[in-house]
Scaffold this active site. Structure first.
Site, PDB file in Angstrom:
ATOM      1  CE  LYS A 195      29.046 -42.205  25.793  1.00  0.00           C
ATOM      2  NZ  LYS A 195      29.926 -41.275  25.053  1.00  0.00           N
ATOM      3  NE  ARG A 252      33.364 -46.851  23.912  1.00  0.00           N
ATOM      4  CZ  ARG A 252      33.072 -45.990  24.876  1.00  0.00           C
ATOM      5  NH1 ARG A 252      32.285 -46.327  25.861  1.00  0.00           N
ATOM      6  NH2 ARG A 252      33.581 -44.778  24.841  1.00  0.00           N
ATOM      7  NE  ARG A 289      35.054 -35.237  29.613  1.00  0.00           N
ATOM      8  CZ  ARG A 289      34.596 -36.246  28.891  1.00  0.00           C
ATOM      9  NH1 ARG A 289      33.356 -36.643  29.018  1.00  0.00           N
ATOM     10  NH2 ARG A 289      35.388 -36.853  28.034  1.00  0.00           N
ATOM     11  NE  ARG A 336      37.140 -39.206  30.744  1.00  0.00           N
ATOM     12  CZ  ARG A 336      36.089 -39.637  30.058  1.00  0.00           C
ATOM     13  NH1 ARG A 336      34.874 -39.453  30.530  1.00  0.00           N
ATOM     14  NH2 ARG A 336      36.248 -40.256  28.910  1.00  0.00           N
ATOM     15  NE  ARG A 373      37.982 -40.477  24.678  1.00  0.00           N
ATOM     16  CZ  ARG A 373      37.581 -39.440  25.401  1.00  0.00           C
ATOM     17  NH1 ARG A 373      38.425 -38.465  25.705  1.00  0.00           N
ATOM     18  NH2 ARG A 373      36.338 -39.365  25.817  1.00  0.00           N
TER      19      ARG A 373
HETATM   20  P1  AP5 Z   1      29.806 -35.823  28.884  1.00  0.00           P
HETATM   21  O1  AP5 Z   1      28.403 -35.905  29.336  1.00  0.00           O
HETATM   22  O2  AP5 Z   1      30.893 -36.026  29.859  1.00  0.00           O
HETATM   23  O3  AP5 Z   1      30.027 -36.735  27.567  1.00  0.00           O
HETATM   24  P2  AP5 Z   1      30.110 -38.313  27.398  1.00  0.00           P
HETATM   25  O4  AP5 Z   1      29.354 -38.651  26.164  1.00  0.00           O
HETATM   26  O5  AP5 Z   1      29.762 -39.014  28.657  1.00  0.00           O
HETATM   27  O6  AP5 Z   1      31.643 -38.428  27.059  1.00  0.00           O
HETATM   28  P3  AP5 Z   1      32.737 -39.503  27.480  1.00  0.00           P
HETATM   29  O7  AP5 Z   1      34.062 -38.919  27.089  1.00  0.00           O
HETATM   30  O8  AP5 Z   1      32.553 -39.946  28.892  1.00  0.00           O
HETATM   31  O9  AP5 Z   1      32.407 -40.671  26.513  1.00  0.00           O
HETATM   32  P4  AP5 Z   1      33.388 -41.710  26.029  1.00  0.00           P
HETATM   33  O10 AP5 Z   1      32.469 -42.617  25.318  1.00  0.00           O
HETATM   34  O11 AP5 Z   1      34.548 -41.246  25.267  1.00  0.00           O
HETATM   35  O12 AP5 Z   1      34.093 -42.228  27.352  1.00  0.00           O
HETATM   36  P5  AP5 Z   1      33.727 -43.382  28.377  1.00  0.00           P
HETATM   37  O13 AP5 Z   1      33.933 -42.834  29.716  1.00  0.00           O
HETATM   38  O14 AP5 Z   1      32.453 -44.038  28.026  1.00  0.00           O
HETATM   39  O15 AP5 Z   1      29.972 -34.381  28.187  1.00  0.00           O
HETATM   40  C1  AP5 Z   1      31.204 -33.994  27.628  1.00  0.00           C
HETATM   41  C2  AP5 Z   1      31.453 -32.518  27.934  1.00  0.00           C
HETATM   42  O16 AP5 Z   1      30.487 -31.727  27.242  1.00  0.00           O
HETATM   43  C3  AP5 Z   1      31.301 -32.164  29.420  1.00  0.00           C
HETATM   44  O17 AP5 Z   1      32.249 -31.192  29.746  1.00  0.00           O
HETATM   45  C4  AP5 Z   1      29.872 -31.574  29.519  1.00  0.00           C
HETATM   46  O18 AP5 Z   1      29.764 -30.638  30.553  1.00  0.00           O
HETATM   47  C5  AP5 Z   1      29.725 -30.927  28.151  1.00  0.00           C
HETATM   48  N1  AP5 Z   1      28.350 -30.930  27.626  1.00  0.00           N
HETATM   49  C6  AP5 Z   1      27.433 -31.936  27.691  1.00  0.00           C
HETATM   50  N2  AP5 Z   1      26.285 -31.585  27.056  1.00  0.00           N
HETATM   51  C7  AP5 Z   1      26.492 -30.323  26.581  1.00  0.00           C
HETATM   52  C8  AP5 Z   1      25.697 -29.401  25.836  1.00  0.00           C
HETATM   53  N3  AP5 Z   1      24.443 -29.715  25.432  1.00  0.00           N
HETATM   54  N4  AP5 Z   1      26.248 -28.218  25.505  1.00  0.00           N
HETATM   55  C9  AP5 Z   1      27.504 -27.904  25.879  1.00  0.00           C
HETATM   56  N5  AP5 Z   1      28.321 -28.717  26.596  1.00  0.00           N
HETATM   57  C10 AP5 Z   1      27.816 -29.913  26.936  1.00  0.00           C
HETATM   58  O19 AP5 Z   1      34.885 -44.436  28.046  1.00  0.00           O
HETATM   59  C11 AP5 Z   1      36.235 -44.155  28.322  1.00  0.00           C
HETATM   60  C12 AP5 Z   1      37.098 -45.287  27.801  1.00  0.00           C
HETATM   61  O20 AP5 Z   1      36.775 -46.523  28.479  1.00  0.00           O
HETATM   62  C13 AP5 Z   1      36.927 -45.637  26.313  1.00  0.00           C
HETATM   63  O21 AP5 Z   1      37.694 -44.780  25.479  1.00  0.00           O
HETATM   64  C14 AP5 Z   1      37.404 -47.082  26.283  1.00  0.00           C
HETATM   65  O22 AP5 Z   1      38.792 -47.149  26.340  1.00  0.00           O
HETATM   66  C15 AP5 Z   1      36.853 -47.628  27.584  1.00  0.00           C
HETATM   67  N6  AP5 Z   1      35.495 -48.219  27.434  1.00  0.00           N
HETATM   68  C16 AP5 Z   1      34.331 -47.737  27.947  1.00  0.00           C
HETATM   69  N7  AP5 Z   1      33.305 -48.506  27.596  1.00  0.00           N
HETATM   70  C17 AP5 Z   1      33.803 -49.521  26.847  1.00  0.00           C
HETATM   71  C18 AP5 Z   1      33.218 -50.626  26.168  1.00  0.00           C
HETATM   72  N8  AP5 Z   1      31.894 -50.854  26.185  1.00  0.00           N
HETATM   73  N9  AP5 Z   1      34.032 -51.451  25.473  1.00  0.00           N
HETATM   74  C19 AP5 Z   1      35.379 -51.260  25.445  1.00  0.00           C
HETATM   75  N10 AP5 Z   1      36.004 -50.217  26.055  1.00  0.00           N
HETATM   76  C20 AP5 Z   1      35.220 -49.352  26.755  1.00  0.00           C
HETATM   77 MG    MG Z   2      30.871 -40.164  30.024  1.00  0.00          MG
END
Ligand code: AP5
Ligand code: MG
Length: 228
Positions: A14, A89, A128, A163, A174
């Site tokens: 994302k 979410r 990552r 992270r 997760r």
């Molecule tokens: P990346 O782009 O970083 O992936 P992402 O989908 O952004 O992953 P996140 O881990 O950030 O998502 P998440 O939903 O778990 O965490 P969030 O920060 O939202 O890509 C991942 C890796 O793959 C990178 O190394 C990248 O380089 C690589 N990559 C990308 N595309 C590629 C490709 N095509 N080929 C190869 N490699 C590739 O949330 C964190 C925490 O916050 C949650 O667990 C929760 O506790 C809390 N939280 C956040 N939002 C909410 C909400 N709405 N409600 C309640 N709690 C929440």
């Molecule tokens: Mg992210």
């Protein structure tokens, strides 16, 4: 172009796609994960409570996240082309988002589901490394996602970090949280007819092409007519 709302398993890509859209088009990116990590980094009492939840792979409360997003949407994002990354979410978050968008008169939206296997998402999370300054993600396992200089952000020149929730053990939790709380909203949006699904098990360039075809208003209507 349409406002983008991402629904995806953790580490599907994302943030990476959002960076691409921000750099190449007029998008403003709202990542709830980045917002929460900033609060953690501030060292506040709230940040400590959030950290405890994130570190064990749980979600923060709907009340808190809705309050944070509502304020951003109504103030900073209003009138702009935006990406919601990490929100909604849960079903209550999705219902509240509908309410907010309707009250703001924002109708030009597409919900994009990023389709990735658990195995691939785990590899992406564990490999990552992120920039603590701009939050850009890199990956030690993929050449196309590597920084130009090992361990250093291409954009900011600062040292990349892991992270705290990117261990294999926390990632399992997760992913389970995603299955339990987030995956039900896929059907919610399917029933509303605004869900587009994209296979992200390909290179970033290939994924970007598909994303462009669904965020561009004209292409979406052509695609829909073809599949009628
Ligand atoms: P990346 O782009 O970083 O992936 P992402 O989908 O952004 O992953 P996140 O881990 O950030 O998502 P998440 O939903 O778990 O965490 P969030 O920060 O939202 O890509 C991942 C890796 O793959 C990178 O190394 C990248 O380089 C690589 N990559 C990308 N595309 C590629 C490709 N095509 N080929 C190869 N490699 C590739 O949330 C964190 C925490 O916050 C949650 O667990 C929760 O506790 C809390 N939280 C956040 N939002 C909410 C909400 N709405 N409600 C309640 N709690 C929440
Ligand atoms: Mg992210």
């Amino acid at each position: 172009m349409k406002n983008v709302i991402f629904i995806a398993p953790p580490a599907a890509g994302k943030g990476t796609i959002s960076d691409y859209l921000v750099k190449n088009f007029n998008y403003v990116h709202l990542s709830t994960g980045d917002m929460l990590r900033s609060e953690v980094a501030s060292g506040s009492l709230l940040g400590k409570e959030i950290d405890a939840l994130i570190s064990k792979g749980s979600l923060v409360s709907d009340e808190l996240i809705i309050k944070l997003v509502e304020s951003k949407l109504k103030n900073e994002l209003f009138g702009k082309l935006f990406i919601l990354d990490g929100f909604p979410r849960t079903l209550p978050q999705a219902e509240k988002l509908d309410e907010m968008l309707i009250s703001m008169g924002v109708t030009n939206n597409v919900v994009i589901y990023l389709d990735v296997t658990l195995e691939e998402a785990t590899k992406r999370a564990v490999g990552r490394i992120v920039c603590p300054k701009c939050s850009r993600s890199y990956n030690v396992y993929y050449k196309e996602a590597s920084p130009l200089i090992e361990g250093i952000c291409d954009d900011c020149g600062v040292a990349l970090e892991k992270r705290s929730d990117d261990t294999e053990e926390t990632f399992k939790k997760r992913y389970q949280t995603y299955l339990d709380s987030t995956s039900p909203i896929i059907n919610y949006y399917k029933q509303k007819g605004i869900l587009e699904s994209i296979n992200v098990m390909r290179t970033q360039n290939e994924v970007a092409k598909d994303i462009l075809s669904v965020i561009n208003d004209e292409n979406v209507s052509v695609k829909r007519r073809k599949s009628d």
